[in-house]
Design a protein around this motif. Structure first.
Motif, mmCIF file in Angstrom:
data_model
loop_
_atom_site.group_PDB
_atom_site.id
_atom_site.type_symbol
_atom_site.label_atom_id
_atom_site.label_comp_id
_atom_site.label_asym_id
_atom_site.label_seq_id
_atom_site.Cartn_x
_atom_site.Cartn_y
_atom_site.Cartn_z
ATOM 1 N N ASP A 103 0.835 -1.206 0.000
ATOM 2 C CA ASP A 103 0.000 0.000 0.000
ATOM 3 C C ASP A 103 0.871 1.258 0.000
ATOM 4 O O ASP A 103 0.629 2.193 -0.764
ATOM 5 N N LEU A 104 1.871 1.266 0.866
ATOM 6 C CA LEU A 104 2.757 2.426 0.957
ATOM 7 C C LEU A 104 3.551 2.616 -0.329
ATOM 8 O O LEU A 104 3.645 3.730 -0.861
ATOM 9 N N ILE A 105 4.095 1.546 -0.853
ATOM 10 C CA ILE A 105 4.859 1.631 -2.096
ATOM 11 C C ILE A 105 3.970 2.143 -3.236
ATOM 12 O O ILE A 105 4.411 2.980 -4.036
ATOM 13 N N GLY A 106 2.752 1.685 -3.304
ATOM 14 C CA GLY A 106 1.836 2.156 -4.333
ATOM 15 C C GLY A 106 1.563 3.648 -4.232
ATOM 16 O O GLY A 106 1.609 4.373 -5.231
ATOM 17 N N LEU A 107 1.295 4.112 -3.024
ATOM 18 C CA LEU A 107 1.050 5.542 -2.820
ATOM 19 C C LEU A 107 2.283 6.369 -3.174
ATOM 20 O O LEU A 107 2.185 7.407 -3.844
ATOM 21 N N LEU A 108 3.440 5.916 -2.716
ATOM 22 C CA LEU A 108 4.667 6.656 -2.985
ATOM 23 C C LEU A 108 5.036 6.636 -4.467
ATOM 24 O O LEU A 108 5.508 7.646 -5.002
ATOM 25 N N THR A 126 3.843 11.429 -10.362
ATOM 26 C CA THR A 126 3.073 12.630 -10.666
ATOM 27 C C THR A 126 3.699 13.913 -10.129
ATOM 28 O O THR A 126 3.133 14.998 -10.323
ATOM 29 N N ALA A 127 4.857 13.801 -9.485
ATOM 30 C CA ALA A 127 5.508 14.988 -8.922
ATOM 31 C C ALA A 127 6.033 15.893 -10.032
ATOM 32 O O ALA A 127 6.691 15.435 -10.963
ATOM 33 N N ALA A 128 5.731 17.166 -9.923
ATOM 34 C CA ALA A 128 6.221 18.135 -10.903
ATOM 35 C C ALA A 128 7.676 18.496 -10.618
ATOM 36 O O ALA A 128 8.447 18.764 -11.532
ATOM 37 N N ASP A 129 8.042 18.474 -9.357
ATOM 38 C CA ASP A 129 9.397 18.843 -8.946
ATOM 39 C C ASP A 129 10.301 17.617 -9.012
ATOM 40 O O ASP A 129 10.049 16.612 -8.343
ATOM 41 N N PRO A 130 11.374 17.680 -9.789
ATOM 42 C CA PRO A 130 12.260 16.518 -9.900
ATOM 43 C C PRO A 130 12.929 16.126 -8.578
ATOM 44 O O PRO A 130 13.214 14.956 -8.364
ATOM 45 N N ILE A 131 13.108 17.078 -7.700
ATOM 46 C CA ILE A 131 13.713 16.767 -6.394
ATOM 47 C C ILE A 131 12.739 15.944 -5.556
ATOM 48 O O ILE A 131 13.120 14.943 -4.934
#
Length: 88
Positions: free
Chosen positions: A27-32, A38-43
């Protein structure tokens, strides 16, 4: 009336606890993974991906018969799941 167990999972077989441990990590791996993808920031993307890898590595490192370690990871991961969900 039956008494409540003193601790969660007190009467749960270790094999079932291992299943809960595995599902919680999934569950955690899926969310992460979704957050990383979907993160816009590469960092943020890279940091989140590194956390995915850390959870995966921790899951692999825990002895499936080490009941206490399984329970500790379940607790930490469930709290992290709630934090990730709240940050959406």
């Amino acid at each position: 009336m039956p008494e409540k167990p003193a601790a969660p999972y007190e009467h749960t077989p270790t094999a079932m606890i291992f299943d809960i441990f595995t599902e919680t990590s999934n569950d955690l791996i899926g969310l992460l993974t979704h957050r990383s993808d979907t993160a816009a920031d590469p960092i943020v993307r890279e940091a989140t991906w590194q956390r995915v890898l850390a959870v995966r590595d921790a899951r692999r490192a825990v002895d499936p018969q080490d009941r206490q370690a399984l329970l500790e990871h379940i607790s930490v991961w469930k709290a992290e799941i709630e934090t990730v969900k709240a940050a959406r």
